[in-house]
Design an enzyme around this catalytic site. Structure first.
Site, short mmCIF file in Angstrom:
data_model
loop_
_atom_site.label_atom_id
_atom_site.label_comp_id
_atom_site.label_asym_id
_atom_site.label_seq_id
_atom_site.Cartn_x
_atom_site.Cartn_y
_atom_site.Cartn_z
N THR A 131 0.50 52.86 92.12
CA THR A 131 0.36 51.39 92.10
C THR A 131 1.46 50.79 92.81
O THR A 131 1.48 50.47 94.13
CB THR A 131 0.25 50.79 90.70
N THR A 134 4.76 59.52 79.59
CA THR A 134 5.12 58.33 80.27
C THR A 134 4.23 58.49 81.44
O THR A 134 3.87 59.40 82.11
CB THR A 134 6.63 58.38 80.80
N SER A 194 -1.97 39.88 91.38
CA SER A 194 -2.34 39.25 92.74
C SER A 194 -2.43 40.13 93.72
O SER A 194 -1.96 41.41 93.61
CB SER A 194 -1.58 38.12 92.96
#
Length: 420
Positions: free
Chosen positions: A165, A202, A420
């Site tokens: 990401t 994690t 966004s």
């Protein structure tokens, strides 16, 4: 700890090799762009598959809010008695806090299973991205055939890219070692850059091995090693809703099955798992959102190991100290401050602290009080990309390490417009 090889730390007896999750015999992987992300050049759907059933262990976030993929993954492992064959994964959408989340996660397993010729219940699922937005299943359905058709041992990096990401670099590590007289392999991939302050796990981490080990022992060793690796990592103090670590063992090396933690082979396997998970932890810390520096905090002289871990994590979790490192400011008082509020028992008046990097080392504190040092030398040391804080509590034999990164302006920019 070992020697550094291309940014990784290699321990004696464990040779660093390539291949990531496909370093172990029997595993293939792939990643494709399906359209969850509006960037055709970016993979957003990945798959790892083994040619035979794998004993599988997992640890998961302890956040009260858990993503649907965790629910489905745990359900499938429970139903199949800890056996799996594949993991399907996506980025951009966490599939968390959605009314149809479990249904969509199950559908992903069904699609992947059908495409790869595997029972859907033997497929595990992982998602990462924005929380609270419905996961569109059509893009996944349209590309799952292509994804499965492209599975290969060289596809490990494509699978890794499919869960990135805000990560700026892929993260993978693998080792070759001898266990039970056989040449064995263990490798893994990790994603994660922000929302990292784990309890039990994690980010998303997938580890594979060709060692034969019982289900109980695999879960035992994973739950043990995670405490000294991923649980000693902090980027920003936030814990994700989708964190998981999965280890899949197919036993293809043919070693005698590891069934007892007192066995020498168990200790050898634990060393391999630690080496890979520790290196992945370092990479996760170094690639923290907006980070420019990796921080390692080594604590020794603690009353016991648990208190050493607590002290080390408190230091690398201090946002004030993270900011000081970003500014190359040797503000050692922030280190003592973090030690002081850690939930551990020791006498601060006995503590000594030094800060080092490839440029050199400075001693900043002895017996809980500051000592003279060159600010110019300190700034040069702190300007490096890897910073080590060494703390001696002088109060026992406990020791531990923890990893984090500096806090920069870019961290705020990244998280100010994450959706966004």
């Amino acid at each position: 700890m070992g020697i550094r090889v291309s940014g990784l730390v290699e321990a004696e007896g464990y040779e660093l090799v390539g291949g990531g999750v496909c370093a172990a015999n029997g595993f293939k992987a792939n990643g494709v762009h399906c359209g969850l992300i509006d960037a055709p050049e970016k993979n957003d759907l990945g798959l790892i598959v083994c040619e035979k059933d794998c004993v599988t262990a997992g640890v998961y976030t302890t956040n009260k809010v858990k993503g649907a993929p965790i629910t489905v993954t745990k359900k499938h492992l429970a139903k199949m008695g800890g056996i799996s064959r594949a993991v399907v994964m996506n980025c951009k959408n966490a599939n968390t806090c959605n009314a149809d989340g479990v249904e969509k996660a199950e559908k992903m397993c069904e699609l992947a299973g059908n495409a790869a010729g595997i029972a859907p219940e033997k497929v595990l699922v992982a998602s990462t991205g924005v929380i609270g937005q419905p996961l569109p299943i059509e893009p996944i359905e349209n590309k799952i055939g292509e994804l499965a058709a492209g599975l290969c041992r060289e596809g490990h990096l494509e699978a890794e890219k499919a869960v990135m990401t805000t990560d700026t670099v892929p993260k993978e590590a693998a080792v070759e070692f001898t266990c039970g007289g056989r040449k064995c392999h263990l490798g893994g991939m990790a994603k994660g850059s922000g929302m990292i302050n784990p309890h039990m796990a994690t980010t998303l981490n997938f580890i594979t091995t060709d060692v034969s080990i019982s289900a109980d022992m695999l879960q035992c060793v994973l739950s043990d090693v995670v405490q000294d690796t991923y649980n000693c990592l902090c980027v920003d103090g936030d814990m994700s809703t989708n964190d998981m670590v999965l280890v899949m063992a197919d036993g293809m090396t043919g070693n005698k099955e590891i069934c007892d933690s007192s066995e020498e082979d168990y200790k050898v396997f634990r060393g391999a798992l630690y080496n890979v998970m520790m290196n992945l932890t370092r990479m996760l810390a170094a690639d923290g959102e907006g980070a420019t520096k990796l921080i390692e905090c080594d604590v020794k002289g603690a009353p016991d190991h648990v208190q050493a871990v607590t002290a080390a994590k408190s230091v690398i979790g201090s946002n004030l100290f993270k900011c000081a490192v970003f500014g190359s400011d040797a503000n050692w008082g922030r280190i003592l401050c973090a030690l002081g509020y850690a939930d551990a028992s020791y006498d601060i008046d006995k503590v000594s602290v030094s800060i080092s990097s490839p440029t050199g080392t400075i001693d900043t504190c002895q017996n809980g009080a500051g000592i003279p040092f060159s600010e110019d030398d300190a700034k040069k040391i702190l300007a490096e990309k890897e910073i080590t804080v060494s703390i001696d509590l002088h109060q026992g034999d406990g020791s531990a390490s923890a990893w984090g990164c500096d806090m920069t302006y870019d961290y705020v920019k990244i998280n100010g417009d994450y959706r966004s």
